[in-house]
Design a protein around this motif. Structure first.
Motif, mmCIF file in Angstrom:
data_model
loop_
_atom_site.group_PDB
_atom_site.id
_atom_site.type_symbol
_atom_site.label_atom_id
_atom_site.label_comp_id
_atom_site.label_asym_id
_atom_site.label_seq_id
_atom_site.Cartn_x
_atom_site.Cartn_y
_atom_site.Cartn_z
ATOM 1 N N ILE A 23 0.828 -1.206 0.000
ATOM 2 C CA ILE A 23 0.000 0.000 0.000
ATOM 3 C C ILE A 23 0.867 1.262 0.000
ATOM 4 O O ILE A 23 0.513 2.275 -0.603
ATOM 5 C CB ILE A 23 -0.986 0.013 1.194
ATOM 6 N N LEU A 24 2.033 1.203 0.648
ATOM 7 C CA LEU A 24 2.905 2.377 0.673
ATOM 8 C C LEU A 24 3.729 2.492 -0.600
ATOM 9 O O LEU A 24 4.166 3.583 -0.967
ATOM 10 C CB LEU A 24 3.823 2.317 1.902
ATOM 11 N N ALA A 25 3.943 1.366 -1.265
ATOM 12 C CA ALA A 25 4.561 1.328 -2.603
ATOM 13 C C ALA A 25 5.825 2.172 -2.716
ATOM 14 O O ALA A 25 5.938 3.047 -3.562
ATOM 15 C CB ALA A 25 3.536 1.777 -3.649
ATOM 16 N N LYS A 26 6.802 1.867 -1.854
ATOM 17 C CA LYS A 26 8.088 2.560 -1.940
ATOM 18 C C LYS A 26 8.831 2.155 -3.213
ATOM 19 O O LYS A 26 9.625 2.908 -3.756
ATOM 20 C CB LYS A 26 8.922 2.238 -0.697
ATOM 21 N N ASN A 27 8.568 0.916 -3.675
ATOM 22 C CA ASN A 27 9.132 0.417 -4.937
ATOM 23 C C ASN A 27 7.975 -0.076 -5.816
ATOM 24 O O ASN A 27 7.741 -1.283 -5.927
ATOM 25 C CB ASN A 27 10.134 -0.709 -4.660
ATOM 26 N N PRO A 28 7.220 0.838 -6.431
ATOM 27 C CA PRO A 28 5.969 0.484 -7.115
ATOM 28 C C PRO A 28 6.114 -0.497 -8.272
ATOM 29 O O PRO A 28 5.162 -1.196 -8.605
ATOM 30 C CB PRO A 28 5.436 1.835 -7.606
ATOM 31 N N ASN A 29 7.291 -0.565 -8.890
ATOM 32 C CA ASN A 29 7.465 -1.459 -10.038
ATOM 33 C C ASN A 29 7.952 -2.848 -9.646
ATOM 34 O O ASN A 29 8.061 -3.728 -10.502
ATOM 35 C CB ASN A 29 8.436 -0.828 -11.036
ATOM 36 N N ALA A 30 8.261 -3.056 -8.378
ATOM 37 C CA ALA A 30 8.764 -4.347 -7.921
ATOM 38 C C ALA A 30 7.632 -5.361 -7.853
ATOM 39 O O ALA A 30 6.565 -5.080 -7.315
ATOM 40 C CB ALA A 30 9.426 -4.202 -6.556
ATOM 41 N N LYS A 31 7.848 -6.547 -8.391
ATOM 42 C CA LYS A 31 6.831 -7.601 -8.405
ATOM 43 C C LYS A 31 7.206 -8.789 -7.524
ATOM 44 O O LYS A 31 6.344 -9.588 -7.168
ATOM 45 C CB LYS A 31 6.608 -8.093 -9.844
ATOM 46 N N ASN A 32 8.493 -8.906 -7.199
ATOM 47 C CA ASN A 32 8.966 -10.048 -6.406
ATOM 48 C C ASN A 32 9.707 -9.517 -5.179
ATOM 49 O O ASN A 32 10.820 -8.987 -5.294
ATOM 50 C CB ASN A 32 9.863 -10.942 -7.250
#
Length: 391
Positions: free
Chosen positions: A202-211
């Motif tokens: 929810i905080l998405a510090k690394n929004p493109n990370a999937k793993n």
């Protein structure tokens, strides 16, 4: 209340979820991202605003050729709230957060061996639920659901604790069945490390990370019993291909070092039975042992990001340093690894915040449909209809 068919329900929830995840997004962006007709998006947005579930935020910037400024949309944070409860051998931590993730109330209470013997897990759980309800009433906001994060194996489908060695729960415990005796608020139980994954999502510090891996490391008594030694307790949460990974029977993330040997009573190799603090040679050895185990998994699974949380910042940073070193040391190729290793976005409240966020993730979930447009599996509740019932 108007009953929606499956496709309408799906479109509404797709839009609601996108607004919730994006924080601020325009009607044009929604239509483009979801590949939906603009008129359909406009109609659904009008209904969501009319229902008070969504609202218009500030306008964005005009495009390079001018024209109307896009109007951003956001979830109405004050529509309702969710509760989060963490219970471990040392403490109970509860919080309320609104639909935008803002903390409305939080409370920390120490758990002693004497109090746990008297109240047990269910006693503390009931106190936590009562405390959340009392403060929701005080704030005049309705609780949409409560998430519960605990150390141990959890059957998330049946809201059941399979077993929790740290909390002295040796047999299957149906939390849903017990809680229904006290309240009608829906509850969702989850492993504590996986709760932390919801926090990072929810905080998405690394929004493109999937793993992603979350390393929940806590320095606390092993169990809430007299003379239980303090040690490093570790649980792992995994996000694979963008989804939180539960594994077979919801048991993914249980940790024991590959160097563990009997008769060690901890998760690590013999000699680490008691760590009164995390200073000194014995503690450094244990932290390095943890780092080696994590680095092995990072390299094997090719993870994008590793978060370390649960400890004070200086200790978490030390583990981060060790993990980075071990990733490089154990990687067999000249090509450099690009895994990001950092401390967690939230420290003390990561589990309770994540438990409350899991509730929102459920409320803004999208029903799964088969190729014929029918629901694959009847959910425990229809998210949109349940959201409407809160008012």
């Amino acid at each position: 209340m108007r009953v929606l068919n499956s496709l309408s329900d799906l479109n509404i929830m797709r839009i609601l979820r996108l607004i919730w995840q994006s924080k601020k997004v325009s009607r044009v962006e929604i239509a483009s991202i979801l590949k939906m007709d603009k008129s359909t998006v406009t109609k659904i947005i009008a209904e969501l605003i009319d229902r008070n579930l969504a609202r218009e935020a500030e306008s964005g910037e005009s495009g390079p050729q001018g024209g109307r400024k896009p109007v951003f949309l956001e979830i109405n944070g004050s529509y309702a709230c969710s509760g989060g409860i963490e219970i471990n051998p040392e403490r109970i931590y509860v919080c309320l957060e609104d639909f935008c993730g803002t903390i409305l109330f939080e409370y920390l209470q120490e758990i002693t061996p004497e109090s746990y013997e008297q109240k047990g897990f269910l006693g503390f759980l009931r106190e936590g639920i009562d405390l959340l309800q009392a403060n929701a009433d005080r704030l005049r906001v309705k609780i949409a659901g409560i998430g519960i994060g605990i150390p141990g194996m959890v059957d998330v489908e049946n809201e059941t604790i399979i077993q929790s060695i740290p909390l002295l729960i040796e047999e299957s415990l149906s939390v849903q069945k017990e809680v229904q005796l006290w309240t009608k608020i829906p509850i969702f139980i989850e492993n504590d490390a996986r709760c932390c994954c919801y926090t990072e999502q929810i905080l998405a510090k690394n929004p493109n990370a999937k793993n992603i891996m979350f390393v929940l490391a806590e320095h606390r008594p092993l169990q809430p019993v007299k003379d239980s030694p303090k040690n490093l307790s570790v649980g792992l949460g995994l996000i694979l291909n963008g989804k939180i990974y539960h594994g077979a029977n919801s048991t993914a993330g249980e940790f024991r070092s590959v160097d563990w040997q009997s008769p060690s009573k901890t998760q690590f190799s013999p000699g680490s039975e008691s760590l009164p603090n995390l200073d000194g040679e014995a503690a450094a050895k244990t932290l390095r042992e943890l780092a080696k185990n994590i680095a092995f998994l990072v390299n094997t699974l090719s993870l994008d990001v590793v978060y370390v949380g649960g400890l004070e910042k200086s200790r978490a940073e030390e583990i981060v340093k060790f993990i980075r070193e071990e990733i490089v040391y154990l990687w067999p190729y000249a090509w450099n690894k690009t895994t990001v290793v950092s401390t967690a976005s939230v420290s003390q409240r990561a589990v309770s915040y994540g438990a409350a966020t899991k509730v929102l993730d459920k409320l803004f979930s999208v029903p799964e449909l088969d190729e014929g447009g029918r629901k694959r599996k009847a959910p425990a509740f229809s998210p949109y209809q349940y959201l409407l019932s809160l008012k």
